[in-house]
Design an enzyme around this catalytic site. Structure first.
Site, PDB file in Angstrom:
ATOM      1  N   GLY A 477      35.591  56.274  33.374  1.00  0.00           N
ATOM      2  CA  GLY A 477      35.051  56.057  32.358  1.00  0.00           C
ATOM      3  C   GLY A 477      34.089  54.647  32.402  1.00  0.00           C
ATOM      4  O   GLY A 477      33.738  54.145  31.380  1.00  0.00           O
ATOM      5  N   ALA A 717      31.387  40.972  44.321  1.00  0.00           N
ATOM      6  CA  ALA A 717      32.289  41.207  43.180  1.00  0.00           C
ATOM      7  C   ALA A 717      33.524  41.545  43.454  1.00  0.00           C
ATOM      8  O   ALA A 717      33.976  41.520  44.652  1.00  0.00           O
ATOM      9  CB  ALA A 717      31.823  42.993  43.211  1.00  0.00           C
ATOM     10  N   LYS A 718      34.399  41.384  42.381  1.00  0.00           N
ATOM     11  CA  LYS A 718      35.883  41.246  42.362  1.00  0.00           C
ATOM     12  C   LYS A 718      36.206  42.157  41.336  1.00  0.00           C
ATOM     13  O   LYS A 718      35.456  42.949  40.733  1.00  0.00           O
ATOM     14  CB  LYS A 718      36.380  39.869  41.858  1.00  0.00           C
ATOM     15  CG  LYS A 718      36.003  38.595  42.764  1.00  0.00           C
ATOM     16  CD  LYS A 718      36.446  37.300  41.827  1.00  0.00           C
ATOM     17  CE  LYS A 718      35.729  36.170  42.607  1.00  0.00           C
ATOM     18  NZ  LYS A 718      36.271  34.829  41.877  1.00  0.00           N
ATOM     19  N   GLY A 719      37.283  42.457  41.253  1.00  0.00           N
ATOM     20  CA  GLY A 719      37.974  43.245  40.340  1.00  0.00           C
ATOM     21  C   GLY A 719      37.835  43.096  38.921  1.00  0.00           C
ATOM     22  O   GLY A 719      37.964  41.553  38.810  1.00  0.00           O
ATOM     23  N   GLU A 722      41.668  45.497  34.965  1.00  0.00           N
ATOM     24  CA  GLU A 722      42.746  45.490  34.066  1.00  0.00           C
ATOM     25  C   GLU A 722      43.151  43.848  33.686  1.00  0.00           C
ATOM     26  O   GLU A 722      43.659  43.708  32.551  1.00  0.00           O
ATOM     27  CB  GLU A 722      44.050  45.542  35.340  1.00  0.00           C
ATOM     28  CG  GLU A 722      44.059  46.879  35.559  1.00  0.00           C
ATOM     29  CD  GLU A 722      45.023  47.118  36.954  1.00  0.00           C
ATOM     30  OE1 GLU A 722      46.212  47.490  36.770  1.00  0.00           O
ATOM     31  OE2 GLU A 722      44.721  46.612  38.093  1.00  0.00           O
TER      32      GLU A 722
END
Lengths: 780, 780
Positions: A477, A717-719, A722
């Site tokens: 999503g 790009a990084k995460g 979370e």
């Protein structure tokens, strides 16, 4: 290449229209001819021996097609960290809700009636629900065979009800605390909470032939579901096809196995397709919530605000089995020292069994709880030192080359910049100065390990120059499907409407470890490499076709051209047609990526630590503004600012959406979420009693994108997924502290809890609060 | 590598058990929720203007969900060779059975009732059914716009009812015929026949979103169905997913489009899934049978049997549209000179429109008909020259370096050896000598163009060392799926039970031009290359892991090992697990192959020829033994020997099965099959009146495998599928000639036909026939 649909563009979701018009198919929507309904019989007791199971009456009921329990198959031990769990009890149940048997019948009514006909004889055992009590020498032992269980990590340390004990040490903690000007000690607790994904767990299994099966299921990790099922049932990975259609939210709650093994067993037994869908009550009583924690924190600081030492003890309540508990607990050990430079530190983290459902992964994976402890303590320290909380954080913020507790060095850190961005968008200085009664502002930072695991991707160039991407990535999503297409559009100049993205099917898509660990964007290296490989092949093909050097050929915006011959230009559809017909063959790009490839970091500073090196860490800073009702203790969040360093916003609209969603989810953990257990039973196992924020509760949300590119990420790009929820509870708690001078040390910050801690205010005439420093801290 | 399941092993079909137990799913078995039944309204007239179509009453009928005809969409011209066809009539119908409108309804009864309510006003036009009459100057013209139609091939020559005229010339035909000792002239005809696949055409379409659709269909060419649909409906290839589940026979009858566009239109209109399944009557009246032909052959020979000149005229009845007619006709031009060295030759081939269903491809693709003409003429020549037919063929058999009529050179020819193998297994000399009354033996050769087009494949190595193959290849029932697995087993040492083969899905499998043109084995180069690529990557991975040179690593039987370090051995599951977890990433092999890659042969000796160079030609020799009932003319085939050079038998069991099936199918064309038209209506449009052999008719079958490896084939493999049916009718006709001295020049050799040509025999006392030379030839 400039590309209006490429990287950095805020294009809408490819699947958006289908989702909002109800056309998108979820597992629960699926139907196969002859399909049965599967249901689980769950233990009513938190701890008991299972003496006998009699399914004869259930099997006789008309419409019942399969009844299975432990006697029917090998029922081996399994588990991602420690093999301590089994599909059905091996003589003992350990939590209320543990599956004991399963039935498949022609409809749900018959299935439920069949469950009621199964006779299970239990011998109750003494339960233990509190992890602190579970550590006592005379506590009931949940797993007498703990030391015999196989484990995947080296040097496991385990005893009693502790399946994982780990310790990290850097510097000399005794010396550090001794040298500190001041030492602060706090204990913080966080509750068990549930991710609250709107779509419940659902699985549909169709046996193809023999043991071979197609499995549609709600998972973030189809390949891991496949390999775990294969292990449990001793079949080959080639025998199981795990497919994820649209997923209605995951947030970690859909990692690992849940319904799949039961549904597979029932389908094998019945010879017909079987679908299982969890009820909301089952979601709470029988899925994998976030670990409750108990965290003790001792921090030594100098009078100038410099953090010099921290000692921590973390207890993670894993419930009846470990599941991901050891990994989550290990993450807590990394989180508790925060994104700060602290010379002397020592922490021990314990994963502890209790007679409750097995806690698992939930957005943040062990990081939110210690972050709440650490970041609220920082504001108490700032208050005591008379420092601005922002200033305290800026002074100690980690930078490139600093280490986490495992000894691993950080890179691509822009925390100070991120903090300043958050403060700027929050008008921090102005709001701190221009005070209003019962209003407060708080700040907090977050760190999160991100990017683990491997991915691969295919990019097929069709004969008309359109493309099909095959990727194992599950779109939770977050919009990852759209971003995959954007990457191919970026690299190959193909418009998005000419790109089909086929995802999350273990049979047809290449391996992907799953949509976990904020890794999806980072793992998109695979599709970027696949697209680049296709581009390379297109150029080589043109070179062969024109009989010239590949170096003389340029590729831009979906064309190949020979640079010194303006007549030699082919668009993608032309070259694809030539290639497929008679020259070169089908054009397919392939890309493979494993995070941390080639890293061989020794984690010397930790003992019993079950995790490998972390591919990268991500950082964020958030500010909350709140207003507290002095009569009720109700906290109204007015504004949340989330500044997050994503390296590169592949799709800024998606990034903003993910930050906004995370802020609300973080707020939910701060103010709302708590699973309430009584004798091991979740007494608020529904979405009325388990509070989550509604639209009415959502404050103004201010996503702030910071782009400090990571050298190994695709386009930098990084995460992100979370870390957005990690600082929020602390930012809110700090804002409440700022508003009313009370620091609540246990989540959630309910009105009742806060009211009980607040000094009484004159009824009916709210007094103006004194400005200046918050009052002394209280424990919640 | 020795491998009991690898190349050259006669392993059973992977899907065999599912097929014989009824578990295998075919399109006709599929069901989707809300699925409608689609039906076609077909023209009752062979040639007419369509003045109006009124669907109002049909649309009002309860249960009708969609009615579509030409008015509803753009209805463009399309066609693989020449764009002369449209989904619905553009003002004119040209054969009985041509689709005029389509409906989708809740069940078949309602759909059929709706068809009856559609009012179509026709203005009849004069039809023409005989291609020879269609060539007359005053014949009705089917396509007045012929010269305006777009065509895919260069230099098309077309006029009147002739959409393709092609001519090939080598040497000087006039000089050749003049120099010949004897000249033989014959005319041969063959009828329209149907492939008789047991599974009828069936299509199921589900609209995913917008124009995007999943299409399950009975096709040998899912990727070509996809691209043709995309062309007709102006959508991208990425919008259409064409999937072929199990296929119940194809034989060329399932190439190209049939139900798919109607089903797609209906599903778009209805907004629900639509399934269409052809009735057997529709199969005969509305699918694509084998072309009827009229072939005139003039051959000059020397008294020693040397063929020196041949002149041929071929007329192929393509029916109302070209479809594949131009390509099939061009193949006839290559076939008519046989696999023989003939210095002077000239042939013209015409593809001719008539008011009959559009003929298409049927095992042999234009080669069987001229082969029947050529090979029966050879036996008449042998009889006249007093030569053994085997000897005549051996003397003229083509060899490496000889050319076909296009000028293309033959390679890897082992025809003489193959002939001798056939003769040996037939005990040719003995049977020729040791004669029995009304029994005869005949021999014939066959040549077939094979191997066209491109394929690609993925081989995914799973984390447990098992493998998943992704290939676009459709298994027509030939066992290709099993052979794909054998190749991977051969290359990687993985047992077959650990290999999953996923085929024929345009979305998830890589491009494959289709299971046509006897190309599947040859195209398996793609999966061989993919497996080799995976092996190469495994070796490189081990080298990286052990930090040594790849050259020092051996791969055998599913292990990698460092050659000079006996302790360094990893089996496939170990290295796969290492790679997927933390080192190298997912292991995926990729292979791509385009037949004739790099060939740029100029086809100088042909005019108006629509085909490119042929990747390779394949050869076979067959012997038939027959017994003729002198009273009824019934021909009983006693024995069929088929010797075929397959290059390498990848799976000898499959090869024998394919030869056996082909021999029976060839016998069927020789003795049974004929679609009988009256005024354009097929009057035997069912499997009772359209005769095909039953088990009772099947003779002793002797498959003989010759393995003269092709340098470009995988493991030396060449095509086989079609050439098996090419010589059989002639071998039988020649055996009949040998038995009763009558050569039948029109297929099929029915009892009635033969009896009418045979000299009367004394009733009730069959006389012993004189031995020696057959009597003079008669025309059938």
């Amino acid at each position: 290449m400039a590309n209006a649909q490429g990287i950095g563009s805020s294009v809408g979701r490819l699947e958006g229209l289908d989702k909002v018009t109800g056309k998108a198919i979820y597992v629960g929507d699926m139907h196969l001819p002859g399909m049965l309904v599967g249901k689980l019989l769950r233990s009513p007791l938190p701890h008991a021996r299972v003496l006998s199971i009699d399914t004869r009456q259930a099997k006789k009921l008309a419409g019942v097609k399969a009844v299975v329990h432990a006697d029917g198959f090998q029922n081996p031990l399994y588990g991602p960290a420690l093999k301590d769990a089994s599909i059905f009890p091996r003589g003992r149940v350990r939590y209320v809700g543990e599956p004991v048997a399963a039935v498949a019948a022609v409809d749900a009514d018959v299935a439920c009636e069949a469950l009621s006909l199964i006779q299970v004889e239990y011998e109750p055992l003494e339960p233990v629900f509190d992890p602190l009590l579970a550590l006592a020498p005379d506590a009931p032992i949940l797993h007498p065979d703990l030391s015999d269980y196989e484990t995947v990590y080296r040097n496991p340390i385990r005893y009693g009800n502790v399946p994982l004990w780990t310790r990290g040490t850097q510097g000399d903690i005794a010396e550090g605390l001794a040298r500190a000007d001041r030492v602060f000690e706090h204990t913080v607790t966080t509750p068990t909470t549930h991710a609250g994904h709107i779509e419940p767990h659902a699985t549909l299994v169709q046996i193809i032939s023999g043991n071979r099966a197609a499995i549609w299921t709600t998972t973030q990790q189809p390949f891991i579901v496949r390999s775990t099922l294969a292990e449990i049932f001793s079949v080959g990975l080639n025998d199981l096809q795990v497919v994820v259609p649209n997923l209605g939210g995951g947030f970690g709650g859909k990692e690992y196995l849940l319904l799949e093994p039961y549904c597979y067993l029932l389908a094998l037994e019945a010879g017909l397709p079987v679908k299982m869908v969890m009820t909301r009550e089952e979601e709470f009583q029988g899925s994998c919530p976030r670990h409750a924690t108990h965290i003790e924190l001792t921090t030594g600081v100098m009078n100038d605000g410099r953090l010099v030492a921290r000692k921590a003890r973390l207890i993670y309540d894993t419930g009846a089995y470990t599941g991901q508990g050891p990994f989550v607990t290990a993450c807590g050990l990394m989180a508790v020292f925060g994104p700060y430079r602290i010379e002397h530190r020592e922490g021990e983290a314990l994963c502890v069994y209790t007679n409750k459902p097995n806690s698992g992964s939930y957005r943040g994976y062990g990081f939110p709880q210690p972050t709440f402890a650490s970041e609220t303590q920082l504001d108490l320290i700032a208050a005591e030192l008379g420092m601005d909380p922002l200033e305290l954080r800026l002074r100690n913020a980690a930078q490139d080359g600093d280490t986490v507790i495992t000894g691993q060095r950080l890179q691509s850190v822009a925390l100070q910049h991120t903090l300043r961005q958050a403060a700027k968008h929050a008008a921090w200085q102005q709001k701190r100065t221009d005070r209003q009664p019962y209003r407060g502002i708080g700040i907090a930072c977050g760190i999160k390990a991100a990017g683990m695991g491997a991915s691969a991707a295919f990019v097929k160039i069709n004969e008309d120059g359109s493309a099909t991407i095959l990727s194992g990535t599950v779109d939770l999503g977050t919009g990852s499907t759209t971003v995959l297409a954007q990457i191919v559009s970026q690299e190959l100049g193909i418009p998005l409407e000419q790109i089909d993205v086929c995802t999350a099917d273990t049979r047809t898509t290449p391996f992907d470890v799953g949509s976990i660990a904020s890794r999806v964007a980072y793992g998109m290296n695979a599709v970027m490499r696949a697209a680049q490989d296709a581009r390379h092949k297109l150029v080589q093909l043109a070179a062969d076709y024109w009989m010239c050097d590949a170096e003389s050929i340029a590729f831009d915006s979906g064309h190949v051209r020979q640079m010194d011959n303006p007549e030699r230009v082919l668009n993608l559809s032309e070259i694809a047609a030539i290639s497929h017909r008679a020259h070169g063959g089908p054009i397919i790009g392939i890309g493979s990526f494993v995070a941390g490839e080639g890293q061989s970091i020794q984690l010397d500073s930790v003992e019993g630590f079950p995790l490998p090196a972390i591919p990268h860490f991500v950082f964020g800073a958030q500010v909350a503004e709140v207003e507290v009702d002095p009569e009720t203790g109700h906290v109204r969040v007015l504004r949340l600012i989330g500044a997050h360093d994503v390296g590169k916003a592949l799709n800024p609209l998606n990034v903003r959406g993910q930050i906004e969603g995370g802020l609300v989810m973080g707020m939910s953990a701060g103010l709302f979420e708590e699973m309430v257990f009584v004798d091991g039973v979740v007494i608020n196992a529904n979405l009325v009693d388990f509070k989550m924020p509604t639209a009415m509760d959502v404050p103004e949300l201010v996503p702030v994108i910071v782009e400090h590119g990571h050298p190994d990420g695709p386009y930098g790009a990084k995460g992100l997924g979370e870390v957005v929820v990690v600082p929020t509870p602390a930012a809110i708690a700090n804002a409440v502290f700022d508003a009313v001078g009370v620091m609540v040390h246990s989540l959630p910050i309910t009105a009742e809890k806060l009211l009980s801690l607040m000094p009484p205010s004159p009824p009916l005439s709210p007094s103006r609060r004194e400005s200046g420093k918050p009052r002394a801290a209280s424990r919640g």
